[in-house]
Structure formats: structure tokens, C-alpha cells
Design a protein around this motif. Structure first.
Motif, PDB file in Angstrom:
ATOM      1  N   LEU A   1       0.830  -1.205   0.000  1.00  0.00           N
ATOM      2  CA  LEU A   1       0.000   0.000   0.000  1.00  0.00           C
ATOM      3  C   LEU A   1       0.867   1.259   0.000  1.00  0.00           C
ATOM      4  O   LEU A   1       0.569   2.230  -0.701  1.00  0.00           O
ATOM      5  N   ALA A   2       1.952   1.245   0.771  1.00  0.00           N
ATOM      6  CA  ALA A   2       2.850   2.397   0.813  1.00  0.00           C
ATOM      7  C   ALA A   2       3.508   2.634  -0.546  1.00  0.00           C
ATOM      8  O   ALA A   2       3.612   3.779  -1.012  1.00  0.00           O
ATOM      9  N   ALA A   3       3.952   1.559  -1.192  1.00  0.00           N
ATOM     10  CA  ALA A   3       4.561   1.692  -2.517  1.00  0.00           C
ATOM     11  C   ALA A   3       3.551   2.206  -3.539  1.00  0.00           C
ATOM     12  O   ALA A   3       3.890   2.979  -4.441  1.00  0.00           O
ATOM     13  N   LEU A   4       2.308   1.788  -3.387  1.00  0.00           N
ATOM     14  CA  LEU A   4       1.254   2.221  -4.297  1.00  0.00           C
ATOM     15  C   LEU A   4       1.001   3.728  -4.180  1.00  0.00           C
ATOM     16  O   LEU A   4       0.767   4.412  -5.182  1.00  0.00           O
TER      17      LEU A   4
ATOM     18  N   HIS B   1     -12.515  -3.794 -11.522  1.00  0.00           N
ATOM     19  CA  HIS B   1     -11.533  -2.951 -12.189  1.00  0.00           C
ATOM     20  C   HIS B   1     -11.126  -1.804 -11.268  1.00  0.00           C
ATOM     21  O   HIS B   1     -11.838  -1.396 -10.368  1.00  0.00           O
ATOM     22  N   GLY B   2      -9.953  -1.271 -11.521  1.00  0.00           N
ATOM     23  CA  GLY B   2      -9.510  -0.084 -10.789  1.00  0.00           C
ATOM     24  C   GLY B   2      -9.223  -0.318  -9.329  1.00  0.00           C
ATOM     25  O   GLY B   2      -9.393   0.588  -8.505  1.00  0.00           O
ATOM     26  N   LYS B   3      -8.781  -1.537  -8.981  1.00  0.00           N
ATOM     27  CA  LYS B   3      -8.523  -1.807  -7.565  1.00  0.00           C
ATOM     28  C   LYS B   3      -7.412  -0.933  -7.017  1.00  0.00           C
ATOM     29  O   LYS B   3      -7.499  -0.418  -5.894  1.00  0.00           O
ATOM     30  N   LYS B   4      -6.365  -0.745  -7.796  1.00  0.00           N
ATOM     31  CA  LYS B   4      -5.248   0.083  -7.323  1.00  0.00           C
ATOM     32  C   LYS B   4      -5.699   1.512  -7.078  1.00  0.00           C
ATOM     33  O   LYS B   4      -5.354   2.117  -6.059  1.00  0.00           O
TER      34      LYS B   4
ATOM     35  N   LEU C   1       1.001  14.939  -7.160  1.00  0.00           N
ATOM     36  CA  LEU C   1      -0.424  14.727  -6.939  1.00  0.00           C
ATOM     37  C   LEU C   1      -1.135  14.115  -8.137  1.00  0.00           C
ATOM     38  O   LEU C   1      -2.117  13.398  -7.982  1.00  0.00           O
ATOM     39  N   SER C   2      -0.664  14.420  -9.341  1.00  0.00           N
ATOM     40  CA  SER C   2      -1.317  13.887 -10.532  1.00  0.00           C
ATOM     41  C   SER C   2      -0.541  12.735 -11.158  1.00  0.00           C
ATOM     42  O   SER C   2      -0.833  12.321 -12.279  1.00  0.00           O
ATOM     43  N   ALA C   3       0.435  12.203 -10.431  1.00  0.00           N
ATOM     44  CA  ALA C   3       1.255  11.114 -10.966  1.00  0.00           C
ATOM     45  C   ALA C   3       0.416   9.848 -11.132  1.00  0.00           C
ATOM     46  O   ALA C   3      -0.438   9.543 -10.291  1.00  0.00           O
ATOM     47  N   PRO C   4       0.648   9.095 -12.207  1.00  0.00           N
ATOM     48  CA  PRO C   4      -0.066   7.826 -12.360  1.00  0.00           C
ATOM     49  C   PRO C   4       0.407   6.830 -11.306  1.00  0.00           C
ATOM     50  O   PRO C   4       1.555   6.889 -10.848  1.00  0.00           O
ATOM     51  N   LEU C   5      -0.468   5.941 -10.937  1.00  0.00           N
ATOM     52  CA  LEU C   5      -0.075   4.922  -9.962  1.00  0.00           C
ATOM     53  C   LEU C   5       0.930   3.972 -10.599  1.00  0.00           C
ATOM     54  O   LEU C   5       0.880   3.711 -11.804  1.00  0.00           O
ATOM     55  N   PRO C   6       1.855   3.438  -9.820  1.00  0.00           N
ATOM     56  CA  PRO C   6       2.854   2.531 -10.383  1.00  0.00           C
ATOM     57  C   PRO C   6       2.239   1.229 -10.851  1.00  0.00           C
ATOM     58  O   PRO C   6       1.271   0.730 -10.262  1.00  0.00           O
ATOM     59  N   ALA C   7       2.792   0.677 -11.923  1.00  0.00           N
ATOM     60  CA  ALA C   7       2.387  -0.645 -12.372  1.00  0.00           C
ATOM     61  C   ALA C   7       2.887  -1.689 -11.380  1.00  0.00           C
ATOM     62  O   ALA C   7       3.776  -1.416 -10.561  1.00  0.00           O
TER      63      ALA C   7
END
Length: 247
Positions: A149-152, A214-217, A161-167
Motif C-alpha cells: 500500500l505504501a509503494a502504491l 476494475h480499478g482496484k489500485k 499529486l497527478s502522478a499515475p499509480l505505479p504498475a
């Protein structure tokens, strides 16, 4: 005693800052209508764009433009912001550190407002009889799922703030220094586990067969950041595990 510090765009010296006390007001805009106004010299800014009023531990923003929404962001947060619509008067802003952004003829102009430090009282409940309150979110910061969760949330916690979440592959690489045996399947499992634990999806006994979530992250990150389930201080769980040589 001053309760609010207003930092103009491209402020280079402390002397350029504006300081006002509780109950005092400062206008801002393209034209200096009153002594001590914040002048933003841009053709896309209204002559009188708005007004700031200081209070004890917060401040008020009036949007005096005809058609532009202003956005007040919390640079120290993880996406918290307040939108102030055109014509809105005395909208309360609760952040200690704020960035006011004005759309101006294709540009985004910003200035900062520093408010007093928030006051807190102890939240401990002493001497009260009866059962304690059940925690809203029971998370163990020593478990692998919390590191996932922290890495996410890391990028947004660090101000992107607008960065995409990591794969998932990026999460694996980020966790490897602190979790050498991490794998893609382990990260996927922990994301699924968190989704169930935080009630973002039904458990395996109640899930609808064949239905995909969908969109769990994004859902996890949004919930965690909105309710401070993970904070910037928690990123210490991503620190590399000390080697025997380092010890």
C-alpha cells in the motif's frame, strides 16, 4: 500579531510577503485597488480577482472573477484541494500551507498562503467505562500488505499529486530492497487482500462468479490517501533491509 502570510508568485525576498492579522483582508488581482493588495501582473487575471481574509486558525477566500474557478491545494497532502467557484464569497480554507491556482489565459498562476499551525487536543479517552470503539481501518504496519500500500501511494505522498499509480512491475522493483523475495504474484495477492480487507470488494465467499473488479489500485490509493491510512512518515517501510555487512 500576524496570523497569515501571503507569498506572491515568484517571491524572491521576505520583504515581498504580505502579512495580515485575524480579521484583516487583502485583495488580489491585476490592479492595485487598495494599499497592500497582492498584484498579479497578468492580462488574464481580473483587475479585482479575489479577496483573502485571515481568521485565527484558517482563512477565507472570495472569488470575485466572472467565470474562472480557483483551486486551493494542500502541497503537504496527497491531493486535498478546495474548489472556489466564480462569485463564491468567504469560502473557508482549512490547510496550514495552501497553494492558490488561478487560470489565466492559458496559464496557471499560483501563490502560497501560510496559515497558523493547527491546534489539537488529546484524543485519548480516559476513565470511560464500556467497550472501546472498533477501529475504522485495522491495518498492521509491520505486514507485507502495508508495504504494498505504501509503494502504491508513494508518488502522491511525495507531492506528485497527478502522478499515475505505479504498475505492478514497478511496485515489485520498489519493494525488492526491503522484500528481496517479492514477486508479481505476491503483489497481486496483497492488492486483492487489501481490497477485501478495506471492503472495496466482496470476499471470496460472497463475490459474484465471473465478475471482475476494475480499478482496484486506484480505489485503494484513493481510500488510503483520503483517510490518511498511509502517510509520508510510513514510507520508512520501503527502506532497504540492513545487510549483515551493514550491521
Amino acid at each position: 500579531m500576524y496570523s497569515l502570510i501571503i507569498v506572491p508568485p515568484s517571491c524572491g525576498e521576505v520583504a515581498e510577503q504580505l502579512r495580515i492579522g485575524a480579521g484583516e483582508r487583502v485583495e488580489f488581482g491585476r490592479a492595485e485597488c487598495r494599499a497592500g493588495a497582492l498584484v498579479i501582473a497578468h492580462a488574464g487575471v481580473p483587475r479585482i480577482a479575489g479577496e483573502i481574509t485571515a481568521h485565527r486558525t484558517f482563512w477565507l477566500l472570495s472569488n470575485l472573477s466572472e467565470d474562472q474557478t480557483y483551486v486551493v491545494e494542500n502541497p503537504e497532502g496527497a491531493g486535498e484541494h478546495v474548489k472556489v467557484a466564480p462569485g463564491r464569497v468567504d469560502a473557508p480554507v482549512p490547510f496550514e500551507l495552501s497553494r492558490v491556482t488561478l487560470p489565466a489565459a492559458g496559464d496557471l498562476l499560483a501563490f502560497d498562503v501560510w496559515a497558523p499551525r493547527h491546534a489539537f487536543r488529546s484524543a485519548e479517552r480516559r476513565g470511560l467505562e464500556g467497550a472501546g470503539t472498533v477501529p475504522a481501518f485495522a491495518l498492521d504496519r509491520t505486514k507485507r500488505y502495508f508495504a504494498v500500500l505504501a509503494a502504491l501511494c508513494e508518488r502522491r505522498l511525495r507531492g506528485e499529486l497527478s502522478a499515475p499509480l505505479p504498475a505492478v512491475e514497478e511496485i515489485v522493483e520498489r519493494l525488492r530492497p526491503s522484500w528481496p523475495k517479492v514477486s508479481r504474484s505476491a503483489v497481486y495477492w496483497n492488492i486483492d487482500y487489501l481490497s477485501v480487507k478495506l471492503r472495496l470488494r466482496p470476499g471470496p465467499d460472497t463475490a459474484v462468479p465471473g465478475r471482475r473488479t476494475h480499478g482496484k489500485k486506484e480505489s485503494l490509493a484513493s481510500l488510503a490517501l483520503r483517510f490518511d491510512l498511509v502517510r509520508e512518515d510510513d514510507l520508512v517501510v520501503l527502506a532497504p533491509v540492513p545487510t549483515e555487512a551493514a550491521r
